[in-house]
Scaffold this motif. Structure first.
Motif, mmCIF file in Angstrom:
data_model
loop_
_atom_site.group_PDB
_atom_site.id
_atom_site.type_symbol
_atom_site.label_atom_id
_atom_site.label_comp_id
_atom_site.label_asym_id
_atom_site.label_seq_id
_atom_site.Cartn_x
_atom_site.Cartn_y
_atom_site.Cartn_z
ATOM 1 N N ARG A 178 29.062 51.046 21.459
ATOM 2 C CA ARG A 178 29.101 50.984 22.920
ATOM 3 C C ARG A 178 29.719 49.659 23.343
ATOM 4 O O ARG A 178 29.415 48.608 22.753
ATOM 5 C CB ARG A 178 27.675 51.106 23.497
ATOM 6 N N LEU A 179 30.573 49.732 24.344
ATOM 7 C CA LEU A 179 31.276 48.531 24.813
ATOM 8 C C LEU A 179 31.225 48.463 26.330
ATOM 9 O O LEU A 179 31.256 49.501 27.001
ATOM 10 C CB LEU A 179 32.745 48.584 24.358
ATOM 11 N N TYR A 180 31.200 47.258 26.848
ATOM 12 C CA TYR A 180 31.241 47.094 28.308
ATOM 13 C C TYR A 180 32.699 47.196 28.758
ATOM 14 O O TYR A 180 33.561 46.472 28.260
ATOM 15 C CB TYR A 180 30.671 45.729 28.716
ATOM 16 N N ASP A 181 32.943 48.119 29.695
ATOM 17 C CA ASP A 181 34.295 48.306 30.215
ATOM 18 C C ASP A 181 34.388 47.670 31.604
ATOM 19 O O ASP A 181 33.674 48.083 32.520
ATOM 20 C CB ASP A 181 34.586 49.810 30.285
ATOM 21 N N THR A 182 35.242 46.678 31.724
ATOM 22 C CA THR A 182 35.375 45.976 33.011
ATOM 23 C C THR A 182 35.774 46.947 34.124
ATOM 24 O O THR A 182 35.306 46.832 35.255
ATOM 25 C CB THR A 182 36.459 44.876 32.902
#
Ligand code: AMP
Ligand code: ZN
Length: 491
Positions: A19-23
């Protein structure tokens, strides 16, 4: 999900989801590759008009951690980071001078010399910080044709206008312009952009191609359908990323300061030129390293560099450890004392790893999957959770004191974890009992073997490199890779 993660025979960490934070979406998302098992990553690289400081290097350490974790998660990663050697102006609003050109004029050197000097500094410092080599390092000046082609496409589709100063992107033709950065377009003062180029229709309109003023010969300029000039900084990254990763790709990263102007403009021009949305699946931005608080007199008035650390007797890899101590989306305050503490923690880690390696007596196979499973999954779960490196480091620290583990268990964990950490633990020398020898004290033919092994490794001829390593080992030495290059240790 992609294929099972690379298995080094010691540490069979299976593939996992990430899981990654997407700006763009302002939230943590499940990462979904465009093509199963593959990931393309583009990172805005250095503007090579002066040194890249430790803050800039944070923007390389983030994608380095990312690509390592994605590799273990089972993806085949292609990592591209560019060299901005033209077009980045001293001002975000398209006024101001080209930074590289200005540096060359100020220092009286050639642009080629300036570009070569600072590209080299950046590449060397990346290596000293343990970053893996990029798959491609495109240079803006070597992609002028691609940039012109992209501007032509925008022109055909009615997104541009030409004024004396150059070819501009007309933001009114892209209704989503403000979405990416949640900009208040009526309040562009707040975005740092003020209208200071005559005849620009909107303050947010940005240069795609800057025309050289008549009678002025610039140090770097090219012919174009609109006249002699040079590309805008934003079009460079769009043209280079799509050339090397495809018209849509997975992950684009850069420093947080790029969101409002550079990346907003990259999105606008690329989505308009290619008629795609979303162009990039996930946008990741590192927060700033705050270097304002450093009070040590030696570094006062200087830019803080990897060299500064070395002058202070701190290993460059300590900065990598320090980087991992904060989440990439947190601002991190820099002081030399904090990096010294990171250096101490890293030495302790290396010591524990070497103690485990020396105690296992070559018998890695006795490492037990069940005994190590808890720590292993805690570590990779932390990194799969939007690269939570501080949580992962806490797991690393607990390996040495975890009861019930054998030396082989601990060693297998260190080797596995190091695929993300990047400290070179597999070949590490114990800082608390090092017995390295100066290469100058070694028989010349052995030094030659070492050099040949290095050449083989550079050529990715790992079979030859391994054979040469065995020859060296038979002569009673180990090869130890350090930040300063390979050295030998008496067995
Ligand atoms: P530049 O060479 O100015 O184009 O910057 C290269 C990269 O460094 C960009 O991604 C910037 O956002 C990033 N950057 C600049 N200053 C800092 C800082 N203090 N901390 C973290 N990243 C930075
Ligand atoms: Zn860029």
């Amino acid at each position: 999900m992609g294929p099972i993660g690379q298995d080094d025979g010691v540490s069979p960490t299976p593939a996992f989801d990430i899981r990654l934070y997407d700006t763009r979406r302002r939230q943590v998302v499940d990462f979904e590759p465009l093509v199963a098992g593959r990931v393309g990553i583009y990172t805005c690289g250095p503007t090579v008009y002066g040194p890249q400081h430790l803050g800039n290097m944070r923007s390389q350490l983030l994608p380095d951690l990312l690509r390592r974790v994605l590799g273990v998660a089972g993806y085949q990663v292609r990592f591209v980071t560019n060299i901005t050697d033209v077009g980045h102006l001293t001002d975000d609003a398209d006024a101001g001078d080209d930074k590289v050109e200005a540096a060359a004029r100020l220092e009286g050197g050639s642009v080629e010399a300036i570009i070569a000097r600072w590209t080299d500094q950046w590449a060397t410092d990346r290596r000293r910080l343990g970053c893996l080599e990029p798959d491609v390092v495109p240079r803006a000046t070597e992609h002028i044709a691609e940039q012109i082609a992209m501007i032509e496409r925008l022109e055909e589709r009615g997104h541009t206008y030409v004024i004396d100063d150059g070819v501009y992107f007309d933001v009114s033709t892209f209704p989503r312009y403000a979405e990416f950065a949640h900009l208040a377009l009526d309040d562009l003062e707040a975005t740092g952009r003020v209208e200071n180029v005559a005849h620009k229709r909107h303050p947010a309109d940005f240069a795609l191609w800057k025309l050289s003023p008549s009678g002025v010969r610039r140090l770097q300029e090219w012919d174009s359908p609109w006249g002699v000039g040079f590309p805008g900084w934003h079009i460079e990254c769009s043209a280079m990323s799509i050339k090397h990763l495809g018209e849509r790709f997975d992950i684009h990263t850069g420093g947080i300061d790029h969101v409002r102007v550079h990346h907003t403009n990259e999105v606008a021009q690329t989505e308009c030129a290619l008629d795609v949305h979303p162009w990039v699946s996930v946008w990741m931005h590192n927060e700033f390293l705050d270097i304002g608080g450093e009070k040590i007199s030696k570094s006062k008035g200087h830019v803080l560099l990897v060299d500064t650390l070395v002058e202070e007797g701190i290993s460059p890899l300590a900065f990598r450890y320090f980087f991992l101590q904060a989440h990439y989306r947190q601002q991190q305050a820099f002081t030399l004392d904090l990096v010294r503490s990171a250096d101490t923690a890293l030495r302790r880690l290396v010591h524990h790893a070497v103690v485990a390696r020396d105690a296992l007596d070559g018998d890695v196979s006795s490492a037990d999957a069940a005994r190590t499973a808890g720590l292993r999954s805690a570590f990779w779960d932390a990194l799969a959770d939007d690269l939570n490196a501080p949580r992962a480091l806490a797991v690393v620290s607990s390996v040495a004191r975890e009861p019930g583990l054998t030396a082989a268990d601990r060693w297998s964990l260190y080797v596995d974890f190091d695929r993300a950490l990047g400290f070179g633990l597999a070949d590490a020398v114990d800082p608390e009992g090092a017995d390295t020898v100066d290469v100058a004290d070694v028989p010349a033919d052995l030094v030659e073997l070492l050099e040949r092994r290095q050449a083989a490794r550079s050529d990715k001829d790992f079979a030859t490199a391994d054979r040469l390593r065995d020859e060296i080992v038979e002569r009673g030495f180990d090869i130890v890779d350090t930040a300063e290059g390979p050295t030998l240790r008496r067995r």
